[in-house]
Design a protein around this motif. Structure first.
Motif, short mmCIF file in Angstrom:
data_model
loop_
_atom_site.label_atom_id
_atom_site.label_comp_id
_atom_site.label_asym_id
_atom_site.label_seq_id
_atom_site.Cartn_x
_atom_site.Cartn_y
_atom_site.Cartn_z
N GLU A 32 0.85 -1.20 0.00
CA GLU A 32 0.00 0.00 0.00
C GLU A 32 0.88 1.23 0.00
O GLU A 32 1.92 1.26 0.67
CB GLU A 32 -0.86 0.06 1.26
CG GLU A 32 -1.93 -0.98 1.37
CD GLU A 32 -2.70 -0.84 2.69
OE1 GLU A 32 -2.18 -0.25 3.67
OE2 GLU A 32 -3.83 -1.32 2.74
N ASP A 33 0.45 2.26 -0.73
CA ASP A 33 1.17 3.53 -0.59
C ASP A 33 0.35 4.45 0.30
O ASP A 33 -0.85 4.56 0.18
CB ASP A 33 1.48 4.16 -1.95
CG ASP A 33 0.28 4.33 -2.85
OD1 ASP A 33 -0.73 4.89 -2.40
OD2 ASP A 33 0.37 3.91 -4.01
N LYS A 34 1.04 5.04 1.26
CA LYS A 34 0.43 5.94 2.23
C LYS A 34 0.93 7.36 1.96
O LYS A 34 2.14 7.62 1.97
CB LYS A 34 0.77 5.53 3.67
CG LYS A 34 0.21 4.17 4.04
CD LYS A 34 -1.30 4.20 3.99
CE LYS A 34 -1.89 2.87 4.42
NZ LYS A 34 -3.35 2.91 4.40
N ASP A 35 0.00 8.25 1.72
CA ASP A 35 0.32 9.64 1.41
C ASP A 35 0.63 10.40 2.70
O ASP A 35 -0.22 10.53 3.58
CB ASP A 35 -0.87 10.28 0.69
CG ASP A 35 -0.57 11.65 0.14
OD1 ASP A 35 0.40 12.29 0.60
OD2 ASP A 35 -1.31 12.09 -0.76
N GLY A 50 3.06 1.00 3.10
CA GLY A 50 2.20 0.54 4.17
C GLY A 50 2.18 -0.99 4.25
O GLY A 50 3.23 -1.63 4.19
#
Length: 136
Positions: A32-35, A50
Motif C-alpha cells: 500500500e502507498d500511504k500519502d 504501508g
C-alpha cells in the motif's frame, strides 16, 4: 544475465505437490502507498510503504478421480494452508529460490469452461501473513 524458460514450475499446497496438475502459477506482491504529503513538500507528493499483500494465482487442469485435484482442493475450502512455489522443480538454490507462506483457500471452481474446452480451473488465493524467499 541468463534467461529462463519455465518448463517445470513447482507448486505445493498444504504439503501436497500439485505440479502435475498446474498449468500456470503466478505469485504477486504489492505494498500500500500511504500519502504523508505536507506543505513542506512544496507541492510534491510524499509516499511511504504501508501494508504488504500478495496473491497466488494458479491455473490447474482438473481431475475428478479419487485422490486427485478436486478431492484434494474441496476439503481445503475456507482454510489457510501452507504453500511453496518456485520457478523450477529442481533443488532450491540462488538461481532457483523458493517462496513460502500461507494462503486462504477462499474459492474453488471445479467446473468451468465451454464445450470442447479442457477441464481447467483458474483461482487466485490471497496470502495470509508473511511470505519468505529462501535460496537453500
Amino acid at each position: 544475465m541468463p534467461k529462463m524458460v519455465l518448463l517445470a514450475q513447482y507448486l505445493s499446497l498444504n504439503g501436497t505437490n500439485l505440479s502435475d496438475d498446474t498449468r500456470k502459477a503466478e505469485l504477486t506482491f504489492e505494498v500500500e502507498d500511504k500519502d504523508v504529503t505536507t506543505y513542506g513538500s512544496l507541492g510534491w507528493k510524499v509516499l511511504l510503504g504501508g501494508l504488504k499483500s500478495g496473491e497466488l494465482s494458479v491455473e490447474f487442469l482438473n481431475d475428478f478421480a479419487a485422490t486427485k485435484l478436486d478431492s484434494i482442493m474441496w476439503p481445503l475450502l475456507g482454510t489457510v494452508v501452507a504453500f511453496e512455489v518456485r520457478a523450477d522443480a529442481g533443488a532450491v538454490s540462488t538461481s532457483n529460490p523458493k517462496y513460502t507462506g500461507s494462503v486462504l483457500i477462499n474459492g474453488w471452481n471445479p467446473i468451468e469452461g465451454s464445450i470442447g474446452d479442457e477441464a481447467s480451473v483458474s483461482v487466485g488465493y490471497p496470502t495470509s501473513g508473511a511470505v519468505t524467499r529462501a535460496t537453500s
